[in-house]
Design a protein around this motif. Sequence first.
Motif, PDB file in Angstrom:
ATOM      1  N   LEU A 140       0.827  -1.205   0.000  1.00 59.39           N
ATOM      2  CA  LEU A 140       0.000   0.000   0.000  1.00 59.39           C
ATOM      3  C   LEU A 140       0.865   1.260   0.000  1.00 59.39           C
ATOM      4  CD1 LEU A 140      -2.864  -1.037   2.433  1.00 59.39           C
ATOM      5  CD2 LEU A 140      -3.018  -0.689  -0.042  1.00 59.39           C
ATOM      6  N   ASP A 141       2.075   1.166   0.503  1.00 63.21           N
ATOM      7  CA  ASP A 141       2.992   2.308   0.469  1.00 63.21           C
ATOM      8  C   ASP A 141       3.347   2.667  -0.975  1.00 63.21           C
ATOM      9  OD1 ASP A 141       2.974   2.526   3.229  1.00 63.21           O
ATOM     10  OD2 ASP A 141       4.796   1.325   3.476  1.00 63.21           O
ATOM     11  N   VAL A 142       3.546   1.654  -1.812  1.00 63.53           N
ATOM     12  CA  VAL A 142       3.843   1.892  -3.225  1.00 63.53           C
ATOM     13  C   VAL A 142       2.609   2.479  -3.916  1.00 63.53           C
ATOM     14  CG1 VAL A 142       4.463   0.813  -5.427  1.00 63.53           C
ATOM     15  CG2 VAL A 142       5.630   0.122  -3.325  1.00 63.53           C
ATOM     16  N   VAL A 143       1.429   1.949  -3.603  1.00 60.04           N
ATOM     17  CA  VAL A 143       0.183   2.493  -4.168  1.00 60.04           C
ATOM     18  C   VAL A 143       0.057   3.971  -3.816  1.00 60.04           C
ATOM     19  CG1 VAL A 143      -2.341   2.414  -4.067  1.00 60.04           C
ATOM     20  CG2 VAL A 143      -1.030   0.278  -4.156  1.00 60.04           C
ATOM     21  N   GLU A 144       0.273   4.285  -2.552  1.00 59.94           N
ATOM     22  CA  GLU A 144       0.159   5.680  -2.117  1.00 59.94           C
ATOM     23  C   GLU A 144       1.166   6.572  -2.835  1.00 59.94           C
ATOM     24  OE1 GLU A 144       0.517   8.416   1.900  1.00 59.94           O
ATOM     25  OE2 GLU A 144       0.089   6.278   2.122  1.00 59.94           O
ATOM     26  N   ARG A 145       2.387   6.109  -2.968  1.00 58.43           N
ATOM     27  CA  ARG A 145       3.417   6.904  -3.658  1.00 58.43           C
ATOM     28  C   ARG A 145       3.041   7.163  -5.113  1.00 58.43           C
ATOM     29  NH1 ARG A 145       7.637   5.159  -6.449  1.00 58.43           N
ATOM     30  NH2 ARG A 145       7.698   3.142  -5.406  1.00 58.43           N
ATOM     31  N   LEU A 146       2.490   6.144  -5.791  1.00 61.28           N
ATOM     32  CA  LEU A 146       2.106   6.310  -7.196  1.00 61.28           C
ATOM     33  C   LEU A 146       0.884   7.229  -7.344  1.00 61.28           C
ATOM     34  CD1 LEU A 146       2.722   2.701  -8.493  1.00 61.28           C
ATOM     35  CD2 LEU A 146       4.028   4.758  -9.054  1.00 61.28           C
ATOM     36  N   LEU A 147       0.022   7.258  -6.342  1.00 63.39           N
ATOM     37  CA  LEU A 147      -1.106   8.188  -6.373  1.00 63.39           C
ATOM     38  C   LEU A 147      -0.646   9.611  -6.057  1.00 63.39           C
ATOM     39  CD1 LEU A 147      -3.901   6.072  -4.656  1.00 63.39           C
ATOM     40  CD2 LEU A 147      -3.848   6.810  -7.047  1.00 63.39           C
ATOM     41  N   ARG A 148       0.295   9.751  -5.161  1.00 66.90           N
ATOM     42  CA  ARG A 148       0.823  11.095  -4.820  1.00 66.90           C
ATOM     43  C   ARG A 148       1.679  11.669  -5.952  1.00 66.90           C
ATOM     44  NH1 ARG A 148       0.024  12.977   0.205  1.00 66.90           N
ATOM     45  NH2 ARG A 148      -0.469  11.436   1.793  1.00 66.90           N
ATOM     46  N   TYR A 149       2.482  10.822  -6.543  1.00 67.55           N
ATOM     47  CA  TYR A 149       3.424  11.238  -7.575  1.00 67.55           C
ATOM     48  C   TYR A 149       3.285  10.319  -8.789  1.00 67.55           C
ATOM     49  CZ  TYR A 149       5.324  13.151  -3.274  1.00 67.55           C
ATOM     50  OH  TYR A 149       5.466  13.777  -2.056  1.00 67.55           O
ATOM     51  N   PRO A 150       2.235  10.511  -9.580  1.00 66.61           N
ATOM     52  CA  PRO A 150       2.001   9.622 -10.724  1.00 66.61           C
ATOM     53  C   PRO A 150       3.186   9.651 -11.708  1.00 66.61           C
ATOM     54  CG  PRO A 150       0.100  11.026 -10.344  1.00 66.61           C
ATOM     55  CD  PRO A 150       1.204  11.532  -9.474  1.00 66.61           C
ATOM     56  N   GLU A 151       3.531   8.476 -12.193  1.00 69.03           N
ATOM     57  CA  GLU A 151       4.610   8.384 -13.171  1.00 69.03           C
ATOM     58  C   GLU A 151       4.114   8.903 -14.513  1.00 69.03           C
ATOM     59  OE1 GLU A 151       5.412   4.203 -12.890  1.00 69.03           O
ATOM     60  OE2 GLU A 151       6.950   4.542 -11.393  1.00 69.03           O
TER      61      GLU A 151
END
Length: 109
Positions: A97-108
């Motif tokens: 879920l940490d990776v999910v959150e990071r990708l939602l905060r900072y979309p590639e």
Amino acid sequence: LKLNPSAVRERAKSIPGCREVLAQGESVLSFMVMDNDKSNHSRGDGRFDSSINHNNNSKVASSLARVNIFVDSGTIGTSRVLDGKVRQTFRRNVQSLDVVERLLRYPEG
């Protein structure tokens, strides 16, 4: 399931400029994410201010990203418009879920 849909939704709620949008099927969660560093069109409550007259649509489009999360496989797809072209990136087998959150905060893209 590699990702719990309820847990993903809870993480998404904590992210400014992120809101869930309609997706097809129960195995896909879809979010529109406004990059708050590039644009101030977010209302501050996770929703977008649709009353704004956008004079520079390309700047607004480049600050938006659609993030599709396939909870069964753990694949996360990000789509955004950069320099007039659609750019898509995919991450596979995400279980954190940490990776999910990071990708939602900072979309590639």
